[in-house]
Design a protein around this motif. Structure first.
Motif, PDB file in Angstrom:
ATOM      1  N   GLU A   7     -28.703  12.700  24.620  1.00  0.00           N
ATOM      2  CA  GLU A   7     -28.783  11.257  24.370  1.00  0.00           C
ATOM      3  C   GLU A   7     -28.139  10.476  25.523  1.00  0.00           C
ATOM      4  O   GLU A   7     -28.664   9.447  25.955  1.00  0.00           O
ATOM      5  CB  GLU A   7     -28.095  10.915  23.039  1.00  0.00           C
ATOM      6  CG  GLU A   7     -27.975   9.428  22.725  1.00  0.00           C
ATOM      7  CD  GLU A   7     -29.331   8.716  22.566  1.00  0.00           C
ATOM      8  OE1 GLU A   7     -30.340   9.387  22.294  1.00  0.00           O
ATOM      9  OE2 GLU A   7     -29.352   7.474  22.734  1.00  0.00           O
TER      10      GLU A   7
ATOM     11  N   ASN B  86     -30.134   7.816  27.810  1.00  0.00           N
ATOM     12  CA  ASN B  86     -29.661   6.444  27.982  1.00  0.00           C
ATOM     13  C   ASN B  86     -29.516   6.068  29.456  1.00  0.00           C
ATOM     14  O   ASN B  86     -29.873   4.960  29.862  1.00  0.00           O
ATOM     15  CB  ASN B  86     -28.316   6.253  27.276  1.00  0.00           C
ATOM     16  CG  ASN B  86     -28.499   5.980  25.796  1.00  0.00           C
ATOM     17  OD1 ASN B  86     -29.627   5.768  25.330  1.00  0.00           O
ATOM     18  ND2 ASN B  86     -27.415   5.984  25.046  1.00  0.00           N
TER      19      ASN B  86
ATOM     20  N   ARG C  70     -32.981   5.455  30.666  1.00  0.00           N
ATOM     21  CA  ARG C  70     -33.682   4.304  30.073  1.00  0.00           C
ATOM     22  C   ARG C  70     -33.037   2.972  30.398  1.00  0.00           C
ATOM     23  O   ARG C  70     -33.712   1.959  30.556  1.00  0.00           O
ATOM     24  CB  ARG C  70     -33.725   4.442  28.538  1.00  0.00           C
ATOM     25  CG  ARG C  70     -34.732   5.443  28.051  1.00  0.00           C
ATOM     26  CD  ARG C  70     -34.757   5.475  26.546  1.00  0.00           C
ATOM     27  NE  ARG C  70     -35.191   4.219  25.959  1.00  0.00           N
ATOM     28  CZ  ARG C  70     -35.050   3.901  24.672  1.00  0.00           C
ATOM     29  NH1 ARG C  70     -34.471   4.763  23.855  1.00  0.00           N
ATOM     30  NH2 ARG C  70     -35.478   2.764  24.200  1.00  0.00           N
ATOM     31  N   HIS C  71     -31.705   2.957  30.433  1.00  0.00           N
ATOM     32  CA  HIS C  71     -31.018   1.659  30.461  1.00  0.00           C
ATOM     33  C   HIS C  71     -30.192   1.372  31.710  1.00  0.00           C
ATOM     34  O   HIS C  71     -29.894   0.211  31.992  1.00  0.00           O
ATOM     35  CB  HIS C  71     -30.058   1.551  29.265  1.00  0.00           C
ATOM     36  CG  HIS C  71     -30.692   1.858  27.946  1.00  0.00           C
ATOM     37  ND1 HIS C  71     -31.757   1.145  27.453  1.00  0.00           N
ATOM     38  CD2 HIS C  71     -30.413   2.802  27.013  1.00  0.00           C
ATOM     39  CE1 HIS C  71     -32.106   1.648  26.268  1.00  0.00           C
ATOM     40  NE2 HIS C  71     -31.308   2.654  25.989  1.00  0.00           N
ATOM     41  N   ALA C  72     -29.736   2.422  32.403  1.00  0.00           N
ATOM     42  CA  ALA C  72     -28.659   2.199  33.377  1.00  0.00           C
ATOM     43  C   ALA C  72     -29.127   1.705  34.739  1.00  0.00           C
ATOM     44  O   ALA C  72     -28.346   1.117  35.482  1.00  0.00           O
ATOM     45  CB  ALA C  72     -27.861   3.496  33.549  1.00  0.00           C
TER      46      ALA C  72
ATOM     47  N   ASP D 218     -22.797   7.821  34.968  1.00  0.00           N
ATOM     48  CA  ASP D 218     -23.868   7.325  35.826  1.00  0.00           C
ATOM     49  C   ASP D 218     -23.334   6.159  36.641  1.00  0.00           C
ATOM     50  O   ASP D 218     -22.265   5.618  36.351  1.00  0.00           O
ATOM     51  CB  ASP D 218     -25.107   6.925  34.988  1.00  0.00           C
ATOM     52  CG  ASP D 218     -24.876   5.731  34.086  1.00  0.00           C
ATOM     53  OD1 ASP D 218     -24.489   4.652  34.602  1.00  0.00           O
ATOM     54  OD2 ASP D 218     -25.077   5.838  32.856  1.00  0.00           O
TER      55      ASP D 218
ATOM     56  N   GLY E 148     -23.764  -0.116  33.564  1.00  0.00           N
ATOM     57  CA  GLY E 148     -22.687  -0.093  32.553  1.00  0.00           C
ATOM     58  C   GLY E 148     -23.219  -0.585  31.211  1.00  0.00           C
ATOM     59  O   GLY E 148     -24.209  -1.331  31.161  1.00  0.00           O
TER      60      GLY E 148
ATOM     61  N   ALA F 283     -24.055  -4.515  23.577  1.00  0.00           N
ATOM     62  CA  ALA F 283     -24.776  -3.290  23.191  1.00  0.00           C
ATOM     63  C   ALA F 283     -23.862  -2.373  22.381  1.00  0.00           C
ATOM     64  O   ALA F 283     -24.288  -1.748  21.411  1.00  0.00           O
ATOM     65  CB  ALA F 283     -25.295  -2.561  24.424  1.00  0.00           C
TER      66      ALA F 283
ATOM     67  N   SER G  23     -27.645  -0.078  17.837  1.00  0.00           N
ATOM     68  CA  SER G  23     -27.394   0.957  18.863  1.00  0.00           C
ATOM     69  C   SER G  23     -27.287   2.326  18.197  1.00  0.00           C
ATOM     70  O   SER G  23     -26.212   2.928  18.108  1.00  0.00           O
ATOM     71  CB  SER G  23     -26.121   0.627  19.652  1.00  0.00           C
ATOM     72  OG  SER G  23     -26.288  -0.551  20.382  1.00  0.00           O
ATOM     73  N   ARG G  24     -28.435   2.792  17.749  1.00  0.00           N
ATOM     74  CA  ARG G  24     -28.434   4.018  16.941  1.00  0.00           C
ATOM     75  C   ARG G  24     -28.082   5.253  17.747  1.00  0.00           C
ATOM     76  O   ARG G  24     -27.502   6.201  17.218  1.00  0.00           O
ATOM     77  CB  ARG G  24     -29.806   4.215  16.287  1.00  0.00           C
ATOM     78  CG  ARG G  24     -30.118   3.159  15.265  1.00  0.00           C
ATOM     79  CD  ARG G  24     -31.446   3.429  14.565  1.00  0.00           C
ATOM     80  NE  ARG G  24     -31.913   2.234  13.884  1.00  0.00           N
ATOM     81  CZ  ARG G  24     -31.417   1.791  12.744  1.00  0.00           C
ATOM     82  NH1 ARG G  24     -30.455   2.441  12.153  1.00  0.00           N
ATOM     83  NH2 ARG G  24     -31.888   0.694  12.186  1.00  0.00           N
ATOM     84  N   GLY G  25     -28.470   5.252  19.017  1.00  0.00           N
ATOM     85  CA  GLY G  25     -28.161   6.418  19.850  1.00  0.00           C
ATOM     86  C   GLY G  25     -26.660   6.577  20.022  1.00  0.00           C
ATOM     87  O   GLY G  25     -26.101   7.669  19.855  1.00  0.00           O
ATOM     88  N   LEU G  26     -26.000   5.460  20.335  1.00  0.00           N
ATOM     89  CA  LEU G  26     -24.541   5.496  20.533  1.00  0.00           C
ATOM     90  C   LEU G  26     -23.836   5.840  19.226  1.00  0.00           C
ATOM     91  O   LEU G  26     -22.881   6.624  19.201  1.00  0.00           O
ATOM     92  CB  LEU G  26     -24.040   4.136  21.054  1.00  0.00           C
ATOM     93  CG  LEU G  26     -24.517   3.729  22.455  1.00  0.00           C
ATOM     94  CD1 LEU G  26     -24.091   2.303  22.774  1.00  0.00           C
ATOM     95  CD2 LEU G  26     -23.967   4.689  23.501  1.00  0.00           C
TER      96      LEU G  26
END
Ligand SMILES: Nc1ncnc2c1ncn2[C@@H]1O[C@H](COP(=O)(O)OP(=O)(O)O)[C@@H](O)[C@H]1O
Ligand SMILES: [Mg+2]
Length: 257
Positions: A174, A178, A181-183, A205, A209, A214, A220-223
């Motif tokens: 995960e 992330n 996908r997001h960073a 990464d 940040g 978020a 924020s289901r992943g976190l």
């Protein structure tokens, strides 16, 4: 350092029942993965063999036609696609590389991630050696006491129950997803080490940040999932200052047992 647990304050405290439920879910997933592989996998292979026999039979009987051959080729292609989907499902349920130990599984995942996402991910660990013997049968039965994964190497032996290895692997996965996908990062570095009786995984990464918003977002289901898994393992999940000018550095610590 920010413990992510303090960010998600609305979560219920984990009860022993919730921990046991999480463990049995992982065991059930592993069992389903095995059943899919053995039952459905066997069926698909039989269909492919039947198609090959049929094609040969038609040719020998002189009754083959372009239309029939084309239909058989279509069936064959569909079965290949179904087999590929089945393998993806199986791997999602329980990554096969975990049979070779958590270190090998993470190494493999980092290189697959680099290949598939194009975002370079290096994985290092001073825990070396793999154990394939313990885990090949580890997930097939529910009694996890006997199913310990041992990474054997002088000075860095670890013993990690299969469901714990699987949870740690999912957290790793995960965090990498992330980052991709997001960073907007240019690289990801992960390191697994042993600190006394604690296994410590850092994933860093050099991207944008994670925003405070978020972190506090209930969506924020992943976190939250990461945090839940870590708590289930009796560990901690911290957000640390990255070593680069910007980015995200997550530090997971879980007790070995
Ligand atoms: N490594 C990261 N770098 C930047 N932002 C991140 C990172 N990880 C998570 N985020 C932010 O946190 C949000 C929640 O992440 P997550 O809970 O995994 O949900 P999802 O990935 O489904 O959006 C993301 O939408 C993103 O804004
Ligand atoms: Mg995510």
């Amino acid at each position: 350092m920010t413990p992510l647990s303090s960010v998600f304050t609305d979560a219920l405290p984990l009860t022993p029942e919730a921990v046991a439920a999480e463990q049995s879910i992982e065991e059930e997933r592993a069992r389903i993965a095995h059943d899919l592989h053995d039952d459905l996998g066997g069926d698909f292979v039989s269909i492919k063999m039947a198609v090959a026999q049929l094609r040969k039979g038609l040719e020998q009987a002189g009754t083959a036609s372009d239309m029939l051959n084309e239909r058989l080729a279509q069936i064959d292609t569909r079965v290949d696609a179904a087999l590929a989907s089945m393998h993806r499902l199986i791997d999602d349920l329980r990554p096969a590389m975990l049979d070779f130990g958590i270190v090998a599984a993470m190494e493999w995942h980092a290189s697959e991630f680099t290949r598939q996402c194009g975002l370079p991910c290096s994985f290092t660990s001073d825990i070396s050696g793999t154990d394939s013997e313990a885990d090949s049968e580890a997930d097939s039965d529910a009694d996890s006491d006997a199913d310990l994964e041992g990474d054997s190497d002088a000075g860095s032996n670890i013993t990690l129950a299969p469901h714990r290895a699987m949870s740690l692997f999912r957290i790793f996965s995960e965090a990498l997803t992330n980052a991709a996908r997001h960073a907007h990062a240019s690289q990801v570095k992960a390191h697994l080490t042993l600190d006394g009786a604690q296994l410590q995984l850092t994933i860093e990464d050099d991207g944008t940040g994670i925003s405070a918003q978020a972190l506090q977002n209930p969506q924020s289901r992943g976190l939250r999932g990461m945090r839940h898994r870590v708590l289930t393992l009796g560990g901690t999940l911290m957000q640390q200052a990255p070593t680069t000018a910007s980015g995200t550095r997550l530090c997971v610590r879980i007790p070995l047992l």
